[in-house]
Scaffold this motif. Structure first.
Motif, PDB file in Angstrom:
ATOM      1  N   PRO A  26      31.524-107.054  -0.361  1.00  0.00           N
ATOM      2  CA  PRO A  26      30.412-106.239   0.124  1.00  0.00           C
ATOM      3  C   PRO A  26      30.845-104.801   0.384  1.00  0.00           C
ATOM      4  N   VAL A  27      29.917-103.887   0.221  1.00  0.00           N
ATOM      5  CA  VAL A  27      30.185-102.469   0.438  1.00  0.00           C
ATOM      6  C   VAL A  27      30.555-102.252   1.901  1.00  0.00           C
ATOM      7  N   ASP A  28      31.596-101.468   2.126  1.00  0.00           N
ATOM      8  CA  ASP A  28      32.035-101.119   3.470  1.00  0.00           C
ATOM      9  C   ASP A  28      31.125-100.011   4.009  1.00  0.00           C
ATOM     10  N   LEU A  29      30.125-100.400   4.791  1.00  0.00           N
ATOM     11  CA  LEU A  29      29.179 -99.414   5.302  1.00  0.00           C
ATOM     12  C   LEU A  29      29.811 -98.450   6.293  1.00  0.00           C
ATOM     13  N   ASN A  30      30.846 -98.877   6.993  1.00  0.00           N
ATOM     14  CA  ASN A  30      31.519 -97.954   7.915  1.00  0.00           C
ATOM     15  C   ASN A  30      32.133 -96.782   7.154  1.00  0.00           C
ATOM     16  N   ALA A  31      32.695 -97.048   5.990  1.00  0.00           N
ATOM     17  CA  ALA A  31      33.268 -95.975   5.173  1.00  0.00           C
ATOM     18  C   ALA A  31      32.173 -95.016   4.704  1.00  0.00           C
ATOM     19  N   VAL A  32      31.024 -95.561   4.333  1.00  0.00           N
ATOM     20  CA  VAL A  32      29.899 -94.722   3.892  1.00  0.00           C
ATOM     21  C   VAL A  32      29.397 -93.873   5.060  1.00  0.00           C
ATOM     22  N   LEU A  33      29.224 -94.484   6.221  1.00  0.00           N
ATOM     23  CA  LEU A  33      28.772 -93.736   7.401  1.00  0.00           C
ATOM     24  C   LEU A  33      29.742 -92.606   7.732  1.00  0.00           C
ATOM     25  N   ARG A  34      31.037 -92.907   7.722  1.00  0.00           N
ATOM     26  CA  ARG A  34      32.050 -91.870   8.011  1.00  0.00           C
ATOM     27  C   ARG A  34      31.961 -90.734   6.996  1.00  0.00           C
ATOM     28  N   HIS A  35      31.882 -91.092   5.719  1.00  0.00           N
ATOM     29  CA  HIS A  35      31.832 -90.084   4.658  1.00  0.00           C
ATOM     30  C   HIS A  35      30.628 -89.153   4.832  1.00  0.00           C
ATOM     31  N   ARG A  39      26.261 -91.419  12.441  1.00  0.00           N
ATOM     32  CA  ARG A  39      26.622 -92.404  13.462  1.00  0.00           C
ATOM     33  C   ARG A  39      25.565 -93.496  13.494  1.00  0.00           C
ATOM     34  N   ALA A  40      25.999 -94.717  13.760  1.00  0.00           N
ATOM     35  CA  ALA A  40      25.080 -95.852  13.857  1.00  0.00           C
ATOM     36  C   ALA A  40      25.350 -96.603  15.151  1.00  0.00           C
ATOM     37  N   TYR A  41      24.284 -96.889  15.873  1.00  0.00           N
ATOM     38  CA  TYR A  41      24.396 -97.585  17.145  1.00  0.00           C
ATOM     39  C   TYR A  41      23.358 -98.705  17.210  1.00  0.00           C
ATOM     40  N   SER A  42      23.733 -99.770  17.891  1.00  0.00           N
ATOM     41  CA  SER A  42      22.797-100.870  18.102  1.00  0.00           C
ATOM     42  C   SER A  42      21.816-100.488  19.213  1.00  0.00           C
ATOM     43  N   ALA A  69      20.434 -85.982  16.279  1.00  0.00           N
ATOM     44  CA  ALA A  69      20.916 -85.494  17.565  1.00  0.00           C
ATOM     45  C   ALA A  69      21.541 -84.140  17.245  1.00  0.00           C
ATOM     46  N   GLY A  70      20.787 -83.088  17.456  1.00  0.00           N
ATOM     47  CA  GLY A  70      21.208 -81.768  16.983  1.00  0.00           C
ATOM     48  C   GLY A  70      21.158 -81.773  15.470  1.00  0.00           C
ATOM     49  N   SER A  71      22.303 -81.533  14.843  1.00  0.00           N
ATOM     50  CA  SER A  71      22.334 -81.531  13.369  1.00  0.00           C
ATOM     51  C   SER A  71      22.916 -82.823  12.800  1.00  0.00           C
ATOM     52  N   GLN A  72      23.228 -83.777  13.680  1.00  0.00           N
ATOM     53  CA  GLN A  72      23.862 -85.009  13.205  1.00  0.00           C
ATOM     54  C   GLN A  72      22.849 -86.156  13.121  1.00  0.00           C
ATOM     55  N   PRO A  73      22.748 -86.773  11.933  1.00  0.00           N
ATOM     56  CA  PRO A  73      21.861 -87.924  11.822  1.00  0.00           C
ATOM     57  C   PRO A  73      22.442 -89.137  12.547  1.00  0.00           C
ATOM     58  N   GLY A  95      19.384 -94.283   3.129  1.00  0.00           N
ATOM     59  CA  GLY A  95      18.525 -93.786   2.053  1.00  0.00           C
ATOM     60  C   GLY A  95      17.597 -92.693   2.547  1.00  0.00           C
ATOM     61  N   HIS A  96      16.981 -92.898   3.703  1.00  0.00           N
ATOM     62  CA  HIS A  96      16.108 -91.858   4.260  1.00  0.00           C
ATOM     63  C   HIS A  96      16.869 -90.560   4.487  1.00  0.00           C
ATOM     64  N   ILE A  97      18.101 -90.672   4.964  1.00  0.00           N
ATOM     65  CA  ILE A  97      18.911 -89.476   5.233  1.00  0.00           C
ATOM     66  C   ILE A  97      19.289 -88.786   3.927  1.00  0.00           C
TER      67      ILE A  97
END
Length: 197
Positions: A26-35, A39-42, A69-73, A95-97
């Motif tokens: 499976p795709v490592d979503l943490n790597a995609v988020l970092r790239h 940030r992703a929070y529950s 949050a400011g300029s960060q999605p 995808g939306h971002i």
């Protein structure tokens, strides 16, 4: 979904897979988020934030949402759902971002399993998530057809896997894989994974 939006979503997913050097499922979503600097929070982790921003009621009705949050999605997701569903939610919100559907001062407000009557932006985000988490050329290389197999290998919900399997059947019938240069690059990047026993 019109073909131009389809191509834009698909190509954006391919570009992310390449940029993040994703080589296996499976795709490592943490790597995609970092790239992407996202940030992703529950929901359970940011309950106070949801209440202070007035989004607590919205959160009760959707699997996830994105805002700035400011300029960060920032992606928020419902951690009461299965990990497989959460993966598709995060892919959908990415995808939306990536597709520019949400800007600072806005938030997404509809995230659920793919439905035939979804709005064009929701269809585009679903298409992006499917192509990011279950790239067609990789599924083809692995000769995967059944939703259950796609769900298992990609670690996505069975509903999202059915959505993907339906599209894969059309692609298998057309037998038009590896025609786009980006798709060829994605396939080459995943080739060791595809060829592994």
């Amino acid at each position: 979904m019109n073909y131009e939006n389809y191509k834009k979503s698909r190509n954006a997913a391919w570009e992310i897979l390449l940029a993040c050097r994703v080589e296996q499922l499976p795709v490592d979503l943490n790597a995609v988020l970092r790239h992407l600097g996202v940030r992703a929070y529950s929901y359970s982790r940011v309950l106070d934030l949801l209440e202070s921003t007035g989004l607590a009621e919205v959160a009760k009705q959707v699997s996830g949402m994105t805002f700035y949050a400011g300029s960060q999605p920032v992606i928020l997701f419902n951690d009461a759902e299965t990990p497989q569903r959460v993966r598709f939610t995060i892919g959908h919100e990415l995808g939306h971002i990536v597709l520019g559907h949400v800007q600072p001062g806005e938030y997404t407000h509809q995230n659920r399993e793919p439905q035939p009557g979804d709005s064009p932006t929701e269809q585009a985000a679903n298409r992006f998530a499917a192509d990011l988490l279950a790239p067609a050329c990789v599924l083809w290389g692995l000769d995967l057809h059944l939703a259950e197999d796609i769900a298992e290998v990609c670690k996505i919900s069975i509903q999202a896997a059915r959505f993907r399997a339906e599209r894969m059947e059309i692609l298998y019938q057309r037998n038009k894989f590896l025609l786009h240069p980006l798709e060829q690059e994605v396939y080459r990047q995943f080739e060791p994974f595809i060829d592994s026993p």
